[in-house]
Write a protein that holds these residues in place. Structure first.
Motif: not given
Ligand SMILES: C[S@@+](CC[C@H](N)C(=O)[O-])C[C@H]1O[C@@H](n2cnc3c(N)ncnc32)[C@H](O)[C@@H]1O
Length: 266
Positions: A11-15, A44-49, A73-77, A216-222
């Protein structure tokens, strides 16, 4: 309440790949902040930057500083792979910016994050604290009075299934009205310069692209409020509704977002 534990590497990669819409409208916020060389920006809430990198490259100069924080953490990575001397990232929630000193930023950005925040006062109070006097904040948020097309469609899918009197299944669950956004900013001490509602027409190449964007925009919450079998049935019904709307050129959906600019009194 959205979970911050449902994200996956996929999901992080897809976002990172499907977030052009957020990246593009985020540039209205960056422009509104009127950053200058040497400025310090907190995203704040920068996602994948992606937006933080753009700001670091083009808005604050080499003497400036951009810091991106996100609780995932996966998005910050992924964000941390963007290596520029004036750019850094950390895992943090907007409600707790204790890693940063009072008055340490010239500007704060929240792009497509505000509608995910159940406790907006906590985040706005922290943003206010880390801003210097006269510093600016820019926020984009889904609108409660004008839902996105996908939210209307989801509401109908849920109603048809006999569900969904409450929040719409983790899709921008805490959106706000224009008046609420103004009041929340003012209650935190900000002077509101502008709040505008913008409408975007998004062309998706096909139904799968709509679903990938939403997931991907919902980080698993959709549709994450529902048990797996119910969720699968709702996803199938949603896919069917979207397929009925698709044309040979794809799926056209609209989004409506409030864009707010405010400042801490000098
Ligand atoms: C749709 S993404 C937007 C990412 C990025 N701002 C952009 O423009 O692409 C929403 C982000 O909000 C973050 N988020 C959710 N709850 C948060 C919180 N309490 N504090 C800070 N960020 C949060 C999520 O982790 C996610 O990365």
């Amino acid at each position: 309440m959205p979970s911050l534990t449902l994200d996956t590497p996929e999901l992080a990669q897809q976002y990172d790949q499907v977030s052009d819409l957020q990246y593009e409208h985020g540039q209205f916020l960056l422009a509104g902040l009127q950053l200058k060389p040497g400025n310090a920006l907190l995203d704040i809430g920068c996602g994948t930057g992606r937006l933080a990198e753009l700001a670091a490259r083009h808005h604050v100069g080499q003497s400036g500083r951009v810091v991106g924080v996100d609780p995932l953490p996966l998005r910050i990575e992924l964000a941390a792979a963007r290596t520029l001397p004036q750019l850094s990232f950390a895992v943090a929630r907007g409600e707790d910016l204790s890693a940063f000193a009072d008055g340490s930023f010239d500007a704060v950005l929240l792009n497509s994050v505000y509608h995910w925040l159940p406790d907006k006062a906590a985040v706005l109070n922290e943003a206010f604290r880390v801003l210097r006097p006269g510093g600016r904040i820019a926020i984009s948020s889904a609108s409660r009075e004008r839902p996105h097309d996908i939210q209307r469609i989801l509401a109908k899918v849920l109603a048809d299934a006999g569900l969904g009197r409450g929040q719409v299944g983790g899709s921008t669950p805490y959106r706000v009205t224009h008046a609420e956004l103004a009041t929340q900013l003012e209650t935190a001490g900000f002077l509101v310069d502008e709040i505008r509602l913008r409408r975007f027409a998004d062309h998706f190449p096909n139904v799968e692209a709509v679903l990938a964007f939403s997931n991907a925009s919902s980080f698993g919450n959709f549709l994450g409020d529902y048990l797996p079998d119910v969720r699968a049935r709702l996803q199938a019904a949603l896919r069917g509704t979207l397929e009925a709307l698709a044309t040979p050129s794809g799926v056209l959906l609209h989004r409506n977002l409030h864009f707010a600019l405010a400042r801490k009194p000098a």
